[in-house]
Design a protein around this motif. Sequence first.
Motif: not given
Length: 309
Positions: A233-234, A244-246, A254-256, A278-282
Motif C-alpha cells: 500500500d506504499e 496497490t502494488g498488487q 517486504s511482508g510475509d 520512486n516511492s520505495n524507501p529502499a
Amino acid sequence: MLRVVVLGAAAGGGVPQWNCGCPACRTARTERPELRSTQASIAVSTDGEHWLLVNASPDLRQQAIATPQLHPRAGQLRHSPIAGVILTNGEIDAVAGLLSMREGSPFTIYAHARVLAILGSNSIFNVLSEKNVKRQPIEVDQAFEPALPDGSPSGIEILPFEVPGKGAWYLEGKAHPAGGNAAGDTLGLRIADKASGKYFFFLAACARLTDDLKSRLAGAPLIFFDGTVWRDDELIVAGLGNKTGQGMGHIAMSGDHGAIESLAGLDIARKVFLHINNSNPALLAGSNERKTAEHAGWQIPADGTEITL
C-alpha cells in the motif's frame, strides 16, 4: 562469458520523476544526484560487440549515450551494437524506447504475439520500417536464439516463461488488440550463454511467487527481480497514487509473501532488484528498508552496473 549491463533500474517515470517531490525524488534532484535512475532495462552480450536489450525504456536514448558498450563503432557513420530487443510486456516503460530506434539500423524485436499485437495496433510504431526492424513472435516455454543483423547466431539462448502479472494498464477496460486471455502479457526470461552454460533470470514484473516459479529460480547464479514497491500500500500511504502494488501487477519487496521472504533459502547466488519505484524507501542508502534488503542479500544497482558470469 555472459555480460550484463544495467541500463536503468527505476520503475515508470524514473528517479526523480518529472513532477514528483517525494523524499527520494527531492533528494535525487538536489542533494544526491547518484540516486538518479532511468527506467528499467538491461543489455546482454557474449562477445562485447553485439548486444541484446531486454525491454526498451523511454530513457533508451539517454541510456545509450551513457553506456559506451552501446556506442556506434568508431569510423562508421551509421552503426549500432544493438542487435535486438526482447520485450517482456507491453507497458509504456518497456516499449516506448523503440521509438528512439527509428534511424535505420537493423535489429529485431522479439515479443509474445500479444505484445506484438499492441505494437501493430498503434501506427506510431510503423516508424520502425519492416525493412530494417523485424518483429519476431516468441512463445511461452519455447527457447530461441536471437540472430545478429547479418543472420548469424548470437550464442545466447532465451527461454520465455509466464509470470503472474497484469496486462498494460492503458488497456484496462478496453479490448486487447490480441483478444483472448492474458497469457503472455507478462513474461520472465531465462537468458543463457550457449557456449559456457552460464545463465540468469530476468523478471521486471511479477505479482506473486508461485511454487512453480520458486522451483524455477532455485539455485540460479543471478536474478533480476521486480522491486517496484517496498510495501503493497506504499503509494496510497505516501499520497502518491490510489493503486496497490498488487493492483499494478507487482509484488512487494517486504511482508510475509513479499519477494525477500519468498525467495529466501532458494540458494540464489546473487539477487538484484530492478524496476524500483520512486516511492520505495529502499532507494535511500542508510534507510532501514535498504539495510533490511541488503542484509537479506539483495542489491539495488546504479545505472551502468555491469555483471559478468
